[in-house]
Design a protein around this motif. Structure first.
Motif, mmCIF file in Angstrom:
data_model
loop_
_atom_site.group_PDB
_atom_site.id
_atom_site.type_symbol
_atom_site.label_atom_id
_atom_site.label_comp_id
_atom_site.label_asym_id
_atom_site.label_seq_id
_atom_site.Cartn_x
_atom_site.Cartn_y
_atom_site.Cartn_z
ATOM 1 N N THR A 109 -29.813 -12.648 -28.420
ATOM 2 C CA THR A 109 -30.740 -13.393 -27.571
ATOM 3 C C THR A 109 -30.614 -14.875 -27.917
ATOM 4 O O THR A 109 -30.173 -15.237 -29.014
ATOM 5 C CB THR A 109 -32.207 -12.949 -27.780
ATOM 6 N N TYR A 110 -31.022 -15.732 -26.975
ATOM 7 C CA TYR A 110 -30.953 -17.182 -27.180
ATOM 8 C C TYR A 110 -32.277 -17.796 -26.764
ATOM 9 O O TYR A 110 -32.767 -17.536 -25.660
ATOM 10 C CB TYR A 110 -29.809 -17.762 -26.345
ATOM 11 N N LYS A 111 -32.866 -18.583 -27.659
ATOM 12 C CA LYS A 111 -34.130 -19.251 -27.343
ATOM 13 C C LYS A 111 -34.241 -20.533 -28.156
ATOM 14 O O LYS A 111 -34.020 -20.519 -29.372
ATOM 15 C CB LYS A 111 -35.307 -18.328 -27.664
ATOM 16 N N ASP A 112 -34.591 -21.623 -27.493
ATOM 17 C CA ASP A 112 -34.843 -22.909 -28.160
ATOM 18 C C ASP A 112 -33.703 -23.354 -29.073
ATOM 19 O O ASP A 112 -33.926 -23.831 -30.179
ATOM 20 C CB ASP A 112 -36.156 -22.855 -28.951
ATOM 21 N N GLY A 113 -32.454 -23.176 -28.626
ATOM 22 C CA GLY A 113 -31.309 -23.645 -29.398
ATOM 23 C C GLY A 113 -30.863 -22.738 -30.521
ATOM 24 O O GLY A 113 -29.989 -23.092 -31.294
ATOM 25 N N VAL A 114 -31.481 -21.545 -30.602
ATOM 26 C CA VAL A 114 -31.109 -20.610 -31.672
ATOM 27 C C VAL A 114 -30.627 -19.302 -31.053
ATOM 28 O O VAL A 114 -31.317 -18.683 -30.252
ATOM 29 C CB VAL A 114 -32.308 -20.336 -32.612
ATOM 30 N N LEU A 115 -29.424 -18.914 -31.420
ATOM 31 C CA LEU A 115 -28.852 -17.630 -31.021
ATOM 32 C C LEU A 115 -29.204 -16.633 -32.105
ATOM 33 O O LEU A 115 -28.946 -16.881 -33.284
ATOM 34 C CB LEU A 115 -27.331 -17.746 -30.887
ATOM 35 N N GLU A 116 -29.825 -15.514 -31.714
ATOM 36 C CA GLU A 116 -30.180 -14.485 -32.688
ATOM 37 C C GLU A 116 -29.418 -13.214 -32.353
ATOM 38 O O GLU A 116 -29.505 -12.710 -31.246
ATOM 39 C CB GLU A 116 -31.682 -14.203 -32.681
ATOM 40 N N VAL A 117 -28.665 -12.721 -33.329
ATOM 41 C CA VAL A 117 -27.907 -11.482 -33.177
ATOM 42 C C VAL A 117 -28.511 -10.464 -34.132
ATOM 43 O O VAL A 117 -28.732 -10.760 -35.312
ATOM 44 C CB VAL A 117 -26.406 -11.700 -33.495
ATOM 45 N N ARG A 118 -28.777 -9.271 -33.609
ATOM 46 C CA ARG A 118 -29.369 -8.191 -34.411
ATOM 47 C C ARG A 118 -28.384 -7.034 -34.447
ATOM 48 O O ARG A 118 -27.916 -6.587 -33.412
ATOM 49 C CB ARG A 118 -30.704 -7.767 -33.824
ATOM 50 N N ALA A 119 -28.099 -6.577 -35.664
ATOM 51 C CA ALA A 119 -27.139 -5.487 -35.875
ATOM 52 C C ALA A 119 -27.798 -4.403 -36.709
ATOM 53 O O ALA A 119 -27.844 -4.505 -37.943
ATOM 54 C CB ALA A 119 -25.886 -6.011 -36.570
ATOM 55 N N PRO A 120 -28.346 -3.361 -36.041
ATOM 56 C CA PRO A 120 -28.964 -2.273 -36.801
ATOM 57 C C PRO A 120 -27.915 -1.518 -37.619
ATOM 58 O O PRO A 120 -26.830 -1.226 -37.132
ATOM 59 C CB PRO A 120 -29.555 -1.360 -35.733
ATOM 60 N N ALA A 121 -28.258 -1.238 -38.852
ATOM 61 C CA ALA A 121 -27.356 -0.493 -39.723
ATOM 62 C C ALA A 121 -27.971 0.866 -40.008
ATOM 63 O O ALA A 121 -29.185 1.003 -40.042
ATOM 64 C CB ALA A 121 -27.143 -1.244 -41.036
ATOM 65 N N PRO A 122 -27.136 1.872 -40.211
ATOM 66 C CA PRO A 122 -27.688 3.171 -40.586
ATOM 67 C C PRO A 122 -28.377 3.062 -41.934
ATOM 68 O O PRO A 122 -28.036 2.204 -42.748
ATOM 69 C CB PRO A 122 -26.463 4.080 -40.649
ATOM 70 N N GLU A 123 -29.369 3.905 -42.144
ATOM 71 C CA GLU A 123 -30.101 3.877 -43.407
ATOM 72 C C GLU A 123 -29.166 4.059 -44.592
ATOM 73 O O GLU A 123 -29.343 3.462 -45.625
ATOM 74 C CB GLU A 123 -31.192 4.962 -43.430
#
Length: 138
Positions: A109-123
């Motif tokens: 996602t991108y908001k206010d000049g910051v790109l946020e990438v989320r990568a769920p990992a298995p437990e």
């Protein structure tokens, strides 16, 4: 699970990889990375870009790759004259993903000049089997 708040070997080797790939003209993107539960969160500072056309986020071989193209222009005209400035360039950064991360689960996602990438990992990361290598006499 390993502490992802620490530097990984790929973080130290990134400048050398860029040198060997001939990417010296590209600047590195500033990022912060941390765990939110079992999800790796990578926030990249990329102000002034259009996230639909100026940024490429990809995953390959256990690595997250972020590449951005930035072009900024400003013009000013007053009774004293005309002034024009522009800045442009390519930015890139690669970050190791947690073992076992499924590429199709990574979101951005991108908001206010910051790109946020989320990568769920298995437990639990998938166990790799130890394989004994036969030593032959010659």
């Amino acid at each position: 699970m390993a502490d992802l708040n620490k530097w990984t070997p790929s973080d130290f080797l990134e400048p050398f990889r860029r040198f060997l790939d001939g990417d010296l003209t590209q600047s590195s993107i500033r990022v912060e990375q941390f765990l939110d539960g079992s999800t790796l969160v990578v926030r990249a500072e990329v102000p002034g870009i259009d996230p639909e056309t100026d940024v490429d986020v990809s995953v390959a071989d256990g690595m997250l790759h972020i590449k951005a193209e930035r072009e900024e222009k400003s013009e000013q005209q007053d009774k004293y004259g005309y002034r024009s400035e522009f800045r442009y360039g390519s930015l890139s950064r690669s970050v190791s993903l947690p073992p076992g991360t499924r590429e199709e689960d990574v979101t951005a996602t991108y908001k206010d000049g910051v790109l946020e990438v989320r990568a769920p990992a298995p437990e639990q990361a998938p166990a790799t089997e130890k394989r004994k290598i036969q030593v032959n006499r010659s």
